[in-house]
Design a protein around this motif. Structure first.
Motif, PDB file in Angstrom:
ATOM      1  N   GLN A   1      34.346  46.895  40.303  1.00 37.60           N
ATOM      2  CA  GLN A   1      33.083  46.387  40.901  1.00 37.60           C
ATOM      3  C   GLN A   1      31.736  47.246  41.074  1.00 37.60           C
ATOM      4  O   GLN A   1      31.033  46.641  41.762  1.00 37.60           O
ATOM      5  CB  GLN A   1      34.203  46.088  42.809  1.00 37.60           C
ATOM      6  CG  GLN A   1      35.280  45.193  42.497  1.00 37.60           C
ATOM      7  CD  GLN A   1      34.360  43.907  42.219  1.00 37.60           C
ATOM      8  OE1 GLN A   1      33.034  43.192  42.393  1.00 37.60           O
ATOM      9  NE2 GLN A   1      35.150  42.889  41.005  1.00 37.60           N
TER      10      GLN A   1
ATOM     11  N   ARG B   1      32.639  41.582  47.077  1.00 39.91           N
ATOM     12  CA  ARG B   1      33.394  43.301  46.644  1.00 39.91           C
ATOM     13  C   ARG B   1      34.155  43.907  46.851  1.00 39.91           C
ATOM     14  O   ARG B   1      35.355  44.221  46.987  1.00 39.91           O
ATOM     15  CB  ARG B   1      32.315  44.297  45.893  1.00 39.91           C
ATOM     16  CG  ARG B   1      31.182  44.233  45.261  1.00 39.91           C
ATOM     17  CD  ARG B   1      30.223  45.146  45.095  1.00 39.91           C
ATOM     18  NE  ARG B   1      28.871  45.153  44.253  1.00 39.91           N
ATOM     19  CZ  ARG B   1      29.044  44.701  42.830  1.00 39.91           C
ATOM     20  NH1 ARG B   1      30.255  44.912  41.790  1.00 39.91           N
ATOM     21  NH2 ARG B   1      28.035  44.321  42.139  1.00 39.91           N
TER      22      ARG B   1
ATOM     23  N   ARG C   1      37.130  41.271  46.856  1.00 44.00           N
ATOM     24  CA  ARG C   1      37.834  41.503  45.125  1.00 44.00           C
ATOM     25  C   ARG C   1      39.040  43.341  44.998  1.00 44.00           C
ATOM     26  O   ARG C   1      39.421  42.991  44.304  1.00 44.00           O
ATOM     27  CB  ARG C   1      36.996  41.322  44.160  1.00 44.00           C
ATOM     28  CG  ARG C   1      36.195  40.167  44.001  1.00 44.00           C
ATOM     29  CD  ARG C   1      34.867  39.848  42.747  1.00 44.00           C
ATOM     30  NE  ARG C   1      33.882  39.107  43.056  1.00 44.00           N
ATOM     31  CZ  ARG C   1      32.905  39.199  43.872  1.00 44.00           C
ATOM     32  NH1 ARG C   1      32.654  40.424  43.961  1.00 44.00           N
ATOM     33  NH2 ARG C   1      32.270  37.467  43.498  1.00 44.00           N
TER      34      ARG C   1
END
Length: 267
Positions: free
Chosen positions: A169, A140, A143
């Motif tokens: 996220q 996460r 990202r």
């Protein structure tokens, strides 16, 4: 650059660095309005005051960064992983990014379009499940780091891009905002050090302007301290819509002024 110019730009940097409204964009427009040339010292000054803003986060969240124990290691790893995408792309496209920074048209368009996005962000991510950075996985974090790369376009806002990435996220608004603040430290510190290295000749040639650099650094630090606390309060109460409206108004006003013939290009 006069002392008054330095104070104004430092205030703008401190106010906007951690708000989702683009500090770079505001400094570009402010410099253009003040008639400050895009010379080596101006670029150096903007780099130095960013360090002041970074210091504000470190001071406010010092326990996150300086309480060294095994429980903090995952936190450091996440920040490193989330920082890598922006560092790689920033290095590869450094000169192109610097060219775009001198374009008020790019900044204004980014402010306007980004404002439209912020009007709807609160409705897009309505079921967050992560309320603490400890619950953010490494994947996460990476990202979120890719979302941060959008801020390489002047006017987009690093804060807005990384917060939206965090909410995408599954982070709550507050958790996403705090993670964005934490992420700013390694990202901005690395980028600033790189810019200082690239500007080492300007630094050597402008030792006489140390007073301006010191004034800007201190003011950016103090104002950023206030702005971070202010932003968290507004975010809890109003969400992102107020910032979206602000961006649309500012971006729209700049675009209108340019279409009416006002020259806001940094000389």
């Amino acid at each position: 650059m006069s002392i008054l110019d330095a104070i104004i730009i430092a205030i703008v940097e401190g106010l906007t660095e951690f708000l989702p409204i683009s500090s770079t964009g505001h400094m570009v427009i402010t410099s253009a309005i003040l008639g400050i040339g895009d010379d080596e010292f101006t670029k150096l000054f903007e780099i130095v005051i960013q360090l002041g803003a970074i210091l504000a986060v470190v001071v406010l969240y010092w326990k996150k960064f300086f309480v060294f124990d095994k429980n903090r290691i995952p936190f450091y790893i996440k920040l490193i992983l989330a920082t890598i995408p922006a560092l790689i792309l920033g290095f590869l496209f450094h000169h192109k990014i610097k060219d775009l920074m001198g374009s008020p048209m790019v900044v204004a368009a980014s402010l306007f379009l980004g404002g439209i996005v912020l009007l709807f962000v609160d409705n897009w991510f309505t079921n967050p499940t992560i309320d603490k950075d400890e619950k953010v996985s490494n994947f996460r974090a990476i990202r979120i780091g890719f979302f941060q790369c959008l801020a390489l376009i002047p006017g987009v806002s690093r804060s807005a891009a990384s917060i939206i990435g965090g909410m995408q996220q599954k982070l709550t608004r507050n958790a996403a905002a705090e993670f964005s603040f934490f992420l700013a430290v390694p990202t901005m510190f690395a980028a600033t050090c790189y810019d200082l290295y690239k500007s080492k000749d300007a630094l050597a040639n402008n030792t006489g302007n140390f007073q301006l650099l010191a004034i800007g650094f201190v003011i950016a630090f103090v104002v950023a301290l206030i702005a971070i606390k202010f932003f968290i309060g507004v975010l809890k109460k109003y969400g992102f819509r107020v910032w979206g409206v602000y961006r649309i108004l500012v971006g729209g006003a700049i675009l209108a002024a340019m279409f009416m013939g006002y020259n806001l290009t940094v000389a």
